[in-house]
Every structure is written in structure tokens, then in C-alpha cells.
Scaffold this active site. Structure first.
Site, short mmCIF file in Angstrom:
data_model
loop_
_atom_site.label_atom_id
_atom_site.label_comp_id
_atom_site.label_asym_id
_atom_site.label_seq_id
_atom_site.Cartn_x
_atom_site.Cartn_y
_atom_site.Cartn_z
N LYS A 137 0.81 -1.22 0.00
CA LYS A 137 0.00 0.00 0.00
C LYS A 137 0.85 1.27 0.00
O LYS A 137 0.36 2.33 -0.37
CB LYS A 137 -0.98 0.00 1.18
CG LYS A 137 -2.11 -0.99 1.01
CD LYS A 137 -3.32 -0.65 1.86
CE LYS A 137 -4.50 -1.54 1.46
NZ LYS A 137 -5.70 -1.31 2.22
N LYS B 257 -5.20 -9.74 -6.03
CA LYS B 257 -6.47 -10.08 -5.38
C LYS B 257 -7.54 -9.03 -5.67
O LYS B 257 -7.23 -7.85 -5.87
CB LYS B 257 -6.27 -10.27 -3.87
CG LYS B 257 -6.23 -9.01 -3.07
CD LYS B 257 -6.47 -9.28 -1.60
CE LYS B 257 -6.59 -7.94 -0.90
NZ LYS B 257 -7.61 -7.83 0.08
N LYS C 130 -11.53 -3.90 -2.65
CA LYS C 130 -12.48 -2.77 -2.61
C LYS C 130 -11.89 -1.52 -3.24
O LYS C 130 -12.56 -0.81 -3.98
CB LYS C 130 -12.78 -2.42 -1.15
CG LYS C 130 -14.00 -3.03 -0.57
CD LYS C 130 -14.20 -2.51 0.85
CE LYS C 130 -13.77 -3.52 1.88
NZ LYS C 130 -12.49 -3.31 2.51
N1 AQP Z 1 -10.06 -10.91 -2.73
C1 AQP Z 1 -10.36 -11.42 -1.55
N2 AQP Z 1 -10.52 -12.75 -1.42
C2 AQP Z 1 -10.83 -13.29 -0.21
N3 AQP Z 1 -11.00 -12.55 0.92
C3 AQP Z 1 -10.84 -11.23 0.81
N4 AQP Z 1 -10.94 -10.23 1.71
C4 AQP Z 1 -10.70 -9.05 1.10
N5 AQP Z 1 -10.45 -9.25 -0.20
C5 AQP Z 1 -10.53 -10.59 -0.41
C6 AQP Z 1 -11.29 -10.43 3.10
O1 AQP Z 1 -12.31 -9.50 3.43
C7 AQP Z 1 -12.20 -9.18 4.82
C8 AQP Z 1 -12.35 -7.70 5.00
O2 AQP Z 1 -11.27 -7.06 4.37
P1 AQP Z 1 -10.80 -5.62 4.79
O3 AQP Z 1 -11.80 -4.64 4.39
O4 AQP Z 1 -10.48 -5.58 6.23
O5 AQP Z 1 -9.43 -5.40 4.12
P2 AQP Z 1 -8.78 -5.95 2.84
O6 AQP Z 1 -8.36 -7.37 3.03
O7 AQP Z 1 -7.68 -5.01 2.53
O8 AQP Z 1 -9.97 -5.89 1.77
P3 AQP Z 1 -9.99 -5.13 0.40
O9 AQP Z 1 -11.30 -5.39 -0.23
O10 AQP Z 1 -8.77 -5.44 -0.39
O11 AQP Z 1 -10.00 -3.62 0.87
P4 AQP Z 1 -8.99 -2.45 0.53
O12 AQP Z 1 -8.95 -2.37 -0.96
O13 AQP Z 1 -9.58 -1.24 1.16
O14 AQP Z 1 -7.66 -2.81 1.12
C9 AQP Z 1 -10.86 -9.74 5.31
O15 AQP Z 1 -11.09 -10.92 6.07
C10 AQP Z 1 -10.14 -10.05 4.04
O16 AQP Z 1 -9.22 -11.10 4.20
#
Ligand code: AQP
Length: 351
Positions: free
Chosen positions: A126, A207, A210
Site C-alpha cells: 500500500k 487479489k 475494494k
Molecule cells: N479478494 C479477496 N478474497 C478473499 N477474501 C478477501 N478479503 C478481502 N479481499 C478478499 C477479506 O475480506 C475481509 C475484510 O477485508 P478488509 O476490508 O479488512 O481489508 P482488505 O483485506 O484489505 O480488503 P480489500 O477489499 O482489499 O480492501 P482495501 O482495498 O480497502 O484494502 C478480510 O477478512 C479479508 O481477508
């Protein structure tokens, strides 16, 4: 009436394993969040005692437009309830509503070596190509450790990407216990066998996430309409050899991802999934079938979501109640932590 039922559930829950997991209101919720996290959380509600947290303070580690952050927080809460989080079984709350999280973070900061944080993959990813990186982004895993440790958590269900952070929480807890005596339960990360890592449909080597969900073709967003879902899956990157099988080969990552999505939604085994596609006429059929199951899975969630958003005062009431209940666990734990490190407690000063 609702309140009594809630308390009755909480009194019998003490014998159960305690689970804590969080999600950031940092953008449009995508299929990876749902399959890797929400769906597993909902399935585990029966046999565990659950705390699910909308980690809005974590979302602040990268800039969020204030009005949007607030809106996304409410939307995320509604989506979680719509996905099946039951307020009578689980405690769903917003992190910033329970100030013990920030206080615990500070105390844990003071005993966490910076080197532990600089090694975190998410921090490296990040902060890459960023002109300015906030202290908050580096400190993200310590706030997460506070979240988890305040609830004497046994299990943290996370996608593969968050495993390293849970391991850091364990290191911090063990260090604290060594210095100040037995205080924290050492949590275990629990990674789902399937759905642990849903990949981007535009690039199956990264992956689904969001913060990239606004990029056309990257993600299925939970609130996308059926046509949009169909279009995005139709455009998903695959390969040219037309073999529909699970594979770890990087060049087959797109097909593998689509099969993984199908598998976790339908709950079928690898062999059953492959046999479902034995007679498929190429990737067109695969994509059509995957679209169908995704649309079918998300339709009732979207319907429930609209109903919840129609009466947002009930949603607010549920979040207030969730925060009260979370505080009833987190506040006494924080007092214990403060006492152990020698901070002044309310009872220490005589008027
Ligand atoms: N692609 C994914 N596959 C499986 N699990 C996923 N998670 C996120 N993306 C995937 C799981 O969703 C939960 C919540 O995630 P988070 O919001 O705490 O943070 P993150 O993992 O950083 O999710 P994002 O969507 O990628 O958000 P941003 O882009 O804001 O960083 C967690 O249990 C995560 O493992």
C-alpha cells in the site's frame, strides 16, 4: 423483547470459542469480501461467539472523503446484516464507537518494534508509489492487534491476505504476556479452505479488492445489478487453451479463479465442479454458469439490503446496541491492561 433474547444468547455463549473479525468501510464491498469473509462469518454464527467490527479507523489509514466514509460505514453495516449476520447471535459494531480500541493500540504501540511493522506485506504494497505514507498505515496491524486482543479472541477468520497481521497480533500478545504477566489469549488465524483469495477478474494475479472496485472489469460489487455482473464476468481474463480445470499454473489463474468462485458459492467439491463443466463448450459456458450462480447468490442479499436501508433508524439502533455490547467486553479488558502497565485507573485517585 429483542433485548432479552439478546442477553439470553450472550449468557449461554461463554462456553463457545470467541471469534473476532473486521472489515474496512473503504469502498464498494466486493465478491472477495463476501466469499472470503462475510459468508464464512455467517456460517460460523451458530457454534461460536462472534464479534464483527466495521473498522472505520483502519479505513482512515488512507485518505477517505469524510461524507463518503460515513455513508460507506452505514452501507457496509446494512450489507453485513443483509448477508445474514444475526444481531441476536453476533455483535456487530463500528470500531470508532468503542474508544478502548484506540487506547489499547497506543499501549501496544509502545512495546512493538518498528521493524515488525516495516516487514508487513500489506504496508509494503500500500505504500508503494505513494508520495506520502501516514504513520497510521504503518501502525495498521497494531490497531488490529488491539481489536483482536481486547475480546480474548480465540479465532480470527480472515482471507489469506490478512494472515500475516494475525500472526503479528500473536507476537504482540506473547511479548506483552512475557513482560506484564498473563493478560491476553493468543489468537489463531482461521483461513477458509476455499474463497481465501478471490482474484481480480481483470487481472487474476492480483487479489480482488475494494479499493480497485471502481476499475471497470476488476470486481463484482455486491450491489451490482444482474446485467453488470454478467458483463463483468463475460469480460474476465482467461487463457486460450479452453481447458476447464483447477490449476495452480499462473497462466490458468483466470479459469482457476472462476472455478473457485463457483465452488465456494455452490459448496461442491473440486471433482464435482470439474465434472459440472465436463460437457461445457468452452469458456463462454463457464462464464455463463458462474454468472448464474453469482447472480442467484447476491439477489436475496440486495433485496434484504434495500429493505434495511428503507428503515435506517432500525439500522442505527442495531449499531448502538452492538457498540454497547462490545464496550461491555472491551472496557474491563482495557482496565486490566492499564493496571498492568501502571496507568492511573479511576479508582486510584481519591477525591
Ligand atoms: N479478494 C479477496 N478474497 C478473499 N477474501 C478477501 N478479503 C478481502 N479481499 C478478499 C477479506 O475480506 C475481509 C475484510 O477485508 P478488509 O476490508 O479488512 O481489508 P482488505 O483485506 O484489505 O480488503 P480489500 O477489499 O482489499 O480492501 P482495501 O482495498 O480497502 O484494502 C478480510 O477478512 C479479508 O481477508
Amino acid at each position: 423483547m429483542m433485548e432479552d433474547k439478546f442477553n439470553a444468547v450472550s449468557n449461554t455463549a461463554k462456553l463457545k470459542k470467541r471469534v473476532f473479525s473486521g472489515v474496512q468501510p473503504s469502498g464498494d464491498v466486493q465478491l472477495g469480501n463476501y466469499l472470503g469473509a462475510f459468508k464464512q462469518w455467517v456460517q460460523g454464527q451458530q457454534e461460536k461467539e462472534n464479534f464483527f467490527c466495521i473498522v472505520d479507523m483502519h479505513a482512515l489509514t488512507v485518505y477517505q472523503e469524510p461524507a463518503k466514509l460515513l455513508e460507506q460505514t452505514k452501507m457496509l453495516a446494512a450489507l453485513l446484516f443483509a448477508s445474514g449476520i444475526d444481531p441476536n447471535r453476533s455483535t456487530l459494531f463500528v470500531q470508532s464507537q468503542v474508544t478502548a480500541h484506540a487506547e489499547a493500540c497506543w499501549i501496544l504501540n509502545c512495546m512493538t518494534p518498528i521493524g515488525w511493522l516495516e516487514r508487513m506485506t500489506q504496508y509494503k504494497d500500500k505504500s508503494l508509489n505513494q508520495e506520502r505514507v501516514s504513520v497510521g498505515l504503518l501502525d495498521y496491524p497494531v490497531l488490529m492487534a488491539g481489536d483482536i486482543l481486547l475480546y480474548d479472541t480465540n479465532e480470527v477468520p480472515v482471507g489469506e491476505d490478512q494472515k500475516q497481521h494475525v500472526e503479528l497480533s500473536r507476537d504482540i500478545a506473547q511479548r506483552f504476556n512475557r513482560i506484564y504477566g498473563d493478560t491476553f489469549v493468543i489468537p489463531e488465524p482461521v483461513i477458509p479452505e476455499v474463497g481465501a483469495r478471490i482474484m481480480g477478474l481483470d487481472n487474476p494475479l492480483i487479489k480482488m479488492s475494494k479499493s480497485h472496485a471502481h476499475i471497470k472489469g476488476h470486481a463484482i460489487r455486491l450491489l451490482d445489478d444482474d446485467k453488470e455482473i454478467e458483463r463483468t464476468i463475460k469480460r474476465a481474463v482467461t487463457d486460450s487453451d479452453n481447458v476447464i480445470q483447477f490449476s495452480r499454473e499462473p497462466e490458468k489463474a483466470g479459469v482457476n479463479n472462476l472455478l473457485g468462485i463457483y465452488k465456494v458459492i455452490t459448496g461442491r467439491t473440486i471433482n464435482q465442479v470439474e465434472s459440472d463443466f465436463q460437457d461445457a463448450r468452452g469458456y463462454g459456458d463457464l462464464k455463463a454458469r458462474v454468472s448464474e450462480v453469482v447472480i442467484e447468490e447476491l439477489q436475496p442479499i440486495k433485496k434484504k439490503y434495500s429493505e434495511i436501508m428503507d428503515d435506517s433508524s432500525e439500522l442505527d439502533r442495531l449499531l448502538i446496541r452492538g457498540a454497547e455490547r462490545a464496550r461491555s467486553y472491551a472496557d474491563p479488558k482495557l482496565m486490566d491492561i492499564k493496571e498492568r502497565v501502571g496507568l492511573v485507573l479511576p479508582g486510584n485517585l481519591v477525591k
